[in-house]
Design a protein around this motif. Structure first.
Motif, PDB file in Angstrom:
ATOM      1  N   UNK A 198      -5.103  -7.401   2.593  1.00 12.23           N
ATOM      2  CA  UNK A 198      -4.132  -6.323   2.441  1.00 12.23           C
ATOM      3  C   UNK A 198      -4.754  -5.221   1.587  1.00 12.23           C
ATOM      4  N   UNK A 199      -4.554  -3.986   1.969  1.00 10.03           N
ATOM      5  CA  UNK A 199      -5.009  -2.856   1.168  1.00 10.03           C
ATOM      6  C   UNK A 199      -3.853  -2.341   0.320  1.00 10.03           C
ATOM      7  N   UNK A 200      -4.193  -1.573  -0.688  1.00 12.37           N
ATOM      8  CA  UNK A 200      -3.150  -0.958  -1.509  1.00 12.37           C
ATOM      9  C   UNK A 200      -2.283  -0.032  -0.658  1.00 12.37           C
ATOM     10  N   UNK A 201      -2.929   0.703   0.259  1.00  9.42           N
ATOM     11  CA  UNK A 201      -2.190   1.623   1.120  1.00  9.42           C
ATOM     12  C   UNK A 201      -1.174   0.876   1.987  1.00  9.42           C
ATOM     13  N   UNK A 304     -11.475   3.890 -12.369  1.00  4.67           N
ATOM     14  CA  UNK A 304     -12.491   4.289 -13.344  1.00  4.67           C
ATOM     15  C   UNK A 304     -13.888   3.809 -12.974  1.00  4.67           C
ATOM     16  N   UNK A 305     -14.066   3.394 -11.717  1.00  8.82           N
ATOM     17  CA  UNK A 305     -15.400   3.031 -11.268  1.00  8.82           C
ATOM     18  C   UNK A 305     -15.569   1.606 -10.789  1.00  8.82           C
ATOM     19  N   UNK A 306     -14.499   0.832 -10.765  1.00  6.00           N
ATOM     20  CA  UNK A 306     -14.570  -0.511 -10.198  1.00  6.00           C
ATOM     21  C   UNK A 306     -15.026  -1.599 -11.139  1.00  6.00           C
ATOM     22  N   UNK A 358     -10.648  -0.705  -2.528  1.00 13.11           N
ATOM     23  CA  UNK A 358     -10.955   0.351  -1.569  1.00 13.11           C
ATOM     24  C   UNK A 358      -9.870   1.398  -1.503  1.00 13.11           C
ATOM     25  N   UNK A 359     -10.303   2.618  -1.197  1.00  9.51           N
ATOM     26  CA  UNK A 359      -9.380   3.731  -1.026  1.00  9.51           C
ATOM     27  C   UNK A 359      -9.675   4.402   0.309  1.00  9.51           C
TER      28      UNK A 359
END
Length: 386
Positions: A198-201, A304-306, A358-359
């Motif tokens: 599942x993605x955040x989106x 902030x960069x993972x 991921x974005x």
């Protein structure tokens, strides 16, 4: 020296019936009187910043609220006082005790904070005055606090010295009524191989699709949670946190207690939850049935960069169940959100949804509305007076 009830009754006539805080010996008679007054609500906060965030949630509902703390805990409240109440213009009344005041012989741990307490309030743009020790001065002090809050939408502080309030015995020693343990806890099954995560989106799109705009609100934690929610849908029932990391659940708790007619959904992240884990105990103890807490866990501080968080292998749902959320769920699939929102769930409800990092390839937009505008729109939508 005054009786605590002299202040409390006057404040109540102005709408102050909600108090949150952390005890201090200077505050003991004051807090005891609030707890024993059935007309008032007192929330015992895990830390002073949590108390500020809960009071801000009440302000978001258009109500007056008090956050109480010892000055040694003022440092714990700096983040919500500077990036929540100040930024969003959420007026609250602070009562800060002055341990280690210059003319007072006190313990060594209070010496430095005693010297800088009022300087800290000045630096945070919080006007302050000494808490009155004469009943004849109470109305004027409250009037000044009210005038500032009405004019600016920001906090006002009363700094309480030693022996300001007469002793008062505490009679109500019962723990919060909702500290009774989870009734449903469903841990996560093993993630199936070769099944896309599942993605955040997708998680937030699913949440938006299953929350009505008229009877529910969504408060999203700072960072990518708020920005992704904005990218999915910019609705007037959304509040995008822009700071105060870890404070979203407490803001939601204050709002949910003030507005039992609304379903309040808080979207949290693993990094934010780790920062203020005491919030989970507070929500479990005091959280009403209309509050739902969704934690999206990608195992990193992605905005902030993972950098990895320490959530790998950690079951937030187990922690929530141990704290006493009434229903808790955990998993890797979207139906976890449905379980949290479902009619069979008892609030406060909690869901720990593991998501993939991921974005979107086009990046994440920042809300085009400023925090003040977002708050104003939100309050207007729920019928609260700013």
């Amino acid at each position: 020296m005054i009786q605590a009830s002299a202040f409390i009754d006057r404040a109540r006539n102005l709408g102050y019936d909600f108090y949150a805080g952390v005890p201090c010996s200077f505050l003991t008679p004051f807090i005891n009187t609030v707890i024993d007054d059935d007309r008032l609500t007192y929330i015992s906060a895990a830390n002073e910043g949590d108390a500020v965030a809960m009071a801000a949630g009440q302000a978001l509902a258009g109500k007056r609220a008090v956050a109480m703390m010892q000055n040694s805990g003022l440092g714990n409240a700096v983040s919500p006082l500077t990036s929540l109440t100040w930024v969003f213009r959420l007026p609250i009344l602070l009562i800060v005790t002055w341990r280690g005041a210059p003319e007072v012989d006190d313990e060594p741990q209070h010496e430095l904070m005693g010297r800088i307490t009022t300087d800290m309030l000045d630096s945070m743009d919080i006007p302050w005055e000494i808490f009155p020790d004469k009943e004849s001065e109470l109305d004027a002090a409250l009037a000044r606090a009210e005038a500032h809050q009405n004019e600016t939408g920001r906090a006002y502080a009363l700094v309480m010295k030693k022996d300001t309030v007469a002793p008062a015995t505490l009679y109500n020693r019962k723990p919060p009524s909702q500290s009774r343990g989870a009734i449903t806890f469903r841990p996560a099954p093993h993630k199936a191989r070769n099944v896309p995560g599942v993605t955040r989106r997708s998680a937030l799109a699913h949440l938006v699709a299953h929350t009505g705009i008229d009877n529910s609100v969504i408060i999203a934690s700072t960072g990518y949670a708020g920005r992704e929610l904005y990218a999915v849908a910019d609705r007037p029932n959304h509040l995008y946190m822009v700071g105060s990391m870890g404070c979203a659940p407490l803001l939601g708790l204050g709002l949910a207690l003030a507005r039992p007619d609304l379903r309040v959904v808080v979207v949290d992240g693993d990094g934010a939850a780790l920062m203020r884990m005491g919030a989970m105990a507070t929500l479990a103890a005091y959280g009403p049935t209309n509050l739902a807490h969704l934690l999206l866990d990608n195992g990193m501080h992605e905005s902030t960069g993972g950098q990895a968080t320490v959530s790998a292998g950690l079951s937030f749902a187990s922690i929530a169940a141990g704290c006493g959320y009434r229903t808790t769920y955990e998993g890797f699939v979207l139906p976890v959100i449905d379980q949290m929102l479902g009619g069979s769930s008892r609030g406060p409800a909690f869901a720990h949804l593991h998501i993939d990092p991921g974005v979107d390839k086009n990046g994440l937009p920042r809300p085009q509305h400023g925090p003040d505008e977002v708050r104003e729109r939100f309050m207007r939508h729920i019928g609260a007076t700013s």
